[in-house]
Scaffold this motif. Structure first.
Motif, PDB file in Angstrom:
ATOM      1  N   TRP A 211      55.988 -19.110  -8.926  1.00 44.94           N
ATOM      2  CA  TRP A 211      57.389 -19.706  -8.750  1.00 44.94           C
ATOM      3  C   TRP A 211      58.374 -18.905  -8.069  1.00 44.94           C
ATOM      4  CZ3 TRP A 211      56.316 -24.140 -10.749  1.00 44.94           C
ATOM      5  CH2 TRP A 211      55.387 -24.715 -11.770  1.00 44.94           C
ATOM      6  N   ASP A 212      57.604 -17.803  -7.784  1.00 48.36           N
ATOM      7  CA  ASP A 212      58.733 -17.023  -6.888  1.00 48.36           C
ATOM      8  C   ASP A 212      59.896 -16.532  -7.746  1.00 48.36           C
ATOM      9  OD1 ASP A 212      59.077 -15.185  -4.762  1.00 48.36           O
ATOM     10  OD2 ASP A 212      59.613 -16.453  -3.227  1.00 48.36           O
ATOM     11  N   ALA A 213      59.665 -16.193  -8.978  1.00 51.16           N
ATOM     12  CA  ALA A 213      60.566 -16.007  -9.801  1.00 51.16           C
ATOM     13  C   ALA A 213      60.852 -14.503 -10.230  1.00 51.16           C
ATOM     14  CB  ALA A 213      60.436 -16.559 -11.166  1.00 51.16           C
ATOM     15  N   THR A 214      62.090 -14.035 -10.641  1.00 52.86           N
ATOM     16  CA  THR A 214      62.341 -12.652 -11.000  1.00 52.86           C
ATOM     17  C   THR A 214      61.953 -12.519 -12.337  1.00 52.86           C
ATOM     18  OG1 THR A 214      64.291 -12.957 -11.964  1.00 52.86           O
ATOM     19  CG2 THR A 214      64.354 -12.526  -9.500  1.00 52.86           C
ATOM     20  N   GLY A 215      62.009 -11.262 -12.886  1.00 52.41           N
ATOM     21  CA  GLY A 215      61.305 -10.908 -14.205  1.00 52.41           C
ATOM     22  C   GLY A 215      59.997 -10.101 -14.271  1.00 52.41           C
TER      23      GLY A 215
END
Lengths: 87, 211, 555
Positions: free
Chosen positions: C515-519
């Motif tokens: 999802w191309d997310a941060t974290g």
């Protein structure tokens, strides 16, 4: 060795408080008696928590964790008693 | 670095592991406080609703037996504190001996408690056994119900504590528990023991000393 | 979905992802194949999977009981079930769904899986305790099923005295024991999370960099530890009364049945927040990932989780407005119940502000997130109506209440559960699922849910009491609508089971960060290796530091 001595002193204080609460129960009645006996109980548990349960050596977080639940109980007591006192 | 030996998987160092164990035990004891808190709330409501009857019911209990038992528990707490001190100093024999003494005092407490129950049973005060009760008011019956549940639950906790201390005493004395590296084991068990003591410190005035 | 990792044999067009990728060979899923490697595991990720299986089973059992009830309610006469049978069906439904699905659902599966990954730890603080907690949970659940087969309980999940203590014919004691045992699992899990969040954060992971999901799980854990023991002792008192005649709530002995309700709701209202707080945390993650923007008012969203947990302990009396509680207590509880809306509102407004001018992707997780937000708002606003004394007298114990809490528990928590499942599924199994099917399921769940429960608001407002299966004929139309919706909802809930299972074998490999997310959880391989991180990470950036797109740059 120093610790042993202080532990024994705490024990001595606890036994004195026990004697005090029993004596008080013969002299005081009603709310005054309840206040004194609960006050002494809090004093005794304070001694146990502080010296025997190492709160004197621990950091703030551990102190909060150890005592937080006791404070939390006050919510239950306050609201339940408020209900019964105002019915 | 004798300490690195005892650092388990998710931890970076011994200090972190020790702090986590202490915090975990305090939080667990918090949940124990809430458990008994429900019973204390019941006691508070009972006294609010029926003050005179509760005082009468409380007077029927054996104040002196309760006092002796309180002293026994307080002394056992002293022994546990001394055991923990020994454990931190790496004194295996001392740890084992003090823990064993504390557990024995726990057993003495239970023995006295059973004797007390039998007295109350003979007096017709102890509910739950099917025998006809000789209570003077319905509230006294309710009070004795609460007394039985509260002291019974406390006795159960004490029994668990006795077993815990005995196991640790044997492991410490025999050297299977590395001391002082694993002193956290007697420390946390000791915390539990002290809390069971603290609960009795409150149960005693609330049940025996209502005047 | 971007950045799909290539298939292992890129040239082989017939390879539908059947073969393992290198990442998968080194992942926690392949670290041991024996049953023992699963049932004696201390890996938080495997324990999460164990929980996922257990709660899915309980969700189906609880759902089957609901299906029976909805089927019986098709007609105004009680044709399908006897009165006793209907009482038992809603008790099964309540007990299973509350204690064996909703409470453990998000914390014990996603909390277990994600908290260590999100804070940069190799495991929870007490891995063995974590496994023990699962065994206790399964033991309690098995015990509950046994109670159901051996005769059932007819008191409802609330076990109100004096019905439960003096009149009920069912196995109240055994059911109480089962819930009592499940409580230990809750307490141990909560304790584990609290210590983990305090002591195992990686360097640089300060409290104001903590993912909002972790904040929510932390707040939930506080409730688990502080409230559950009060329920335990209350159940002990019920069991003592039934087994030994120790009548602590018995009015004949000067006891007060209302005291039971005080103690029960001191646990059970905060328990509502145990069920919904983790869902709020999940939605915060979904919204940030969908909007590709930093969360608006991060500190307020984090703080509102704690505020909800704390204020949640001050409101239990709103369950007792018509039970004979003091009217002054009722007034105070009413005011405090309205106050819970403030932190809940903060969350909803901040999600909206996060989405504002975001570059929003309509992937399945966010569709579930939106489902959550919409239904949570309806459930929350009707909750405000119920918190008002005068309105509550009218709709107390009607389907209005049933609809209200199902909007929060099912529309809210279950939607968030599915949102979490769709968002972190590629991380958990390392494969992607067909997005179309994910979107369809989300839409069907939304439609089916509203068709099931919106008519119940009307029913309740018109006076249909809860827990009755024989009702006035004029209510039938709305009941039929509700049952029709329930069938749609039931089917929609089964859809993910099919395509997610399919994806485990046939889905395309997901890559580390689909999802191309941060974290931090997205910096590990999918599925993660057994020890999560080869080296404990160091955090040097704020949370959700998505690059903000400037105007004109992109559409």
């Amino acid at each position: 060795m120093q610790k042993t001595v202080s532990f024994v002193f705490v024990w001595f204080a606890l036994v004195l408080l026990l004697a005090a609460t029993v004596t008080a129960s013969f002299m005081l009645k009603g709310p005054a008696g309840l206040a004194v006996s609960l006050g002494i109980a809090f004093g005794k548990s304070g001694l146990i928590y502080w010296h025997y349960m190492h709160l004197n050596e621990e950091e703030g977080l551990q102190r909060i964790a150890a005592l937080g639940a006791g404070a939390w109980l006050l919510i239950l007591f306050a609201f339940v008693c408020a209900d019964y006192l105002t019915r | 670095m004798a300490e690195t030996r005892s650092v388990a998987e998710p931890y970076r160092d011994a200090r972190q592991q020790r702090d986590a164990a202490m915090l975990g035990m305090y939080v667990f004891l918090g949940s124990e406080i809430m458990l008994f808190g429900g019973l204390f709330a019941v006691a508070a409501v009972m006294r609010l609703l029926h003050p005179a009857e509760v005082v009468e019911a409380s007077k029927a209990l054996h104040v002196w037996i309760g006092a002796v038992n309180t002293a026994v528990l307080l002394t056992s707490s002293l022994f546990v504190a001394l055991a923990v001190d020994c454990a931190k100093g790496g004194r295996r024999r001392g740890t084992g001996a003090w823990l064993f003494s504390a557990a024995s005092l726990g057993a003495v407490f239970l023995a006295i408690k059973v004797y007390e129950y039998s007295l109350e049973h003979a007096e017709g005060l102890l509910p739950g056994l099917g025998a006809p009760l000789k209570v003077s008011t319905p509230v006294q019956r309710a009070f004795m119900d609460l007394y039985l549940v509260a002291t019974g639950l406390h006795a159960l906790h004490l029994l668990i504590g006795i077993l815990l201390l005995l196991v640790i005493a044997i492991r410490a004395a025999s050297g299977r528990l590395l001391l002082p590296e694993r002193a956290i084991v007697p420390v946390t068990a000791g915390l539990y023991w002290h809390l069971v003591d603290v609960i009795w410190v409150f149960l005693y005035p609330i049940l025996y000393l209502a005047r | 979905m971007t950045a799909l990792q290539e298939r292992p044999e890129q040239a082989d067009r017939h390879d539908r992802g059947l073969s393992e990728t290198d990442t998968e060979r080194q992942s926690y899923l392949r670290a041991g194949h024996s049953l023992g490697s699963w049932f004696f595991t201390r890996d938080h990720k495997r324990i999460a999977i164990l929980y996922l299986f257990a709660i899915t089973a309980f969700f189906m059992i609880g759902g089957a009981a609901a299906a029976l009830m909805r089927l019986d309610l098709l007609t105004s006469a009680g044709d399908l079930l006897t009165n006793e049978g209907y009482n038992r069906a809603f008790t099964i439904h309540g007990v299973i769904m509350v204690w064996f699905f909703l409470i453990p659902s998000i914390p014990n599966t996603f909390g277990n899986f994600l908290v260590p990954l999100m804070i940069g730890a190799r495991d929870l603080a007490f891995p063995r305790l974590n496994l023990l907690s699962w065994y206790i949970f399964v033991l309690a659940g098995g015990f509950t099923l046994f109670v159901l087969i051996a005769g059932g309980v007819d008191t409802g999940w609330t076990f109100y005295t004096p019905l439960s203590s003096m009149f009920s014919h069912g196995n109240v004691v055994l059911a109480a024991v089962a819930v009592f045992i499940a409580g230990f699992s809750s307490i141990l899990t909560g304790l584990n999370f609290i210590v983990t969040v305090h002591k195992l954060r990686c360097p640089g992971m300060t409290w104001d960099r903590l993912p909002l999901f972790v904040w929510a799980i932390y707040a939930t854990s506080l409730i688990l530890v502080l409230a559950t023991p009060v329920l335990s002792i209350t159940l002990v008192l019920i069991a003592a009364e039934r087994l030994f005649g120790l009548g602590i709530f018995d009015p004949k002995l000067g006891g007060d049945p209302l005291l039971y309700q005080h103690l029960f709701w001191f646990y059970s209202h905060p328990a509502v927040y145990i069920m919904v707080l983790p869902a709020l945390g999940v939605v915060s993650e979904l919204v940030a990932a969908a909007a590709r923007k930093p969360v608006f008012g991060y500190k307020f969203v984090a703080g509102s989780s704690i505020a909800i947990a704390v204020i949640g302990f001050f409101v239990w009396g709103h369950h007792m407005f018509v039970a004979g509680q003091s009217m002054y207590a009722s007034a105070v509880f009413s005011f405090l119940s309205l106050a819970v809306a403030v932190p809940s509102g903060i969350k909803v407004y901040n999600w909206a502000a996060t989405l504002y001018k975001g570059h929003i992707s309509l992937d399945p997780p966010f569709l579930y997130g939106m489902t959550f937000i919409g239904l949570f708002v309806v459930g929350g606003l009707t909750g405000l109506m119920l918190a008002m004394l005068a309105v509550d007298v009218h709709v107390h114990d009607t389907y209005f209440v049933v609809a209200h809490f199902h909007y929060i528990m099912v529309g809210g928590t279950v939607s968030a559960f599915f949102g979490a499942l769709h968002y972190w599924w590629p991380k958990i199994v390392g494969r992607t699922y067909p997005l179309v099917w994910g979107r369809l399921a989300a839409i069907f769940i939304f439609l089916g849910f509203n068709l099931t429960f919106f008519p119940q608001f009307l029913l309740g407002y018109l006076g249909m009491p809860r827990r009755y299966h024989v009702y006035a004929p004029e209510f039938q139309m709305l009941h039929v609508l509700s049952s029709a919706g329930a069938s749609l909802l039931g089917l929609a809930y089964l859809m993910p089971l099919v395509y997610l299972t399919w994806s485990m074998r046939y889905g395309a490999p997901a890559g580390d960060n689909p999802w191309d997310a941060t974290g931090l959880e997205w910096t590990t391989p999918s599925p993660p290796p057994k020890h999560n991180f080869d080296e404990i990470p160091v955090v040097d950036r704020p949370p959700y530091d998505y690059e903000i797109e400037m105007e004109g740059e992109d559409g």
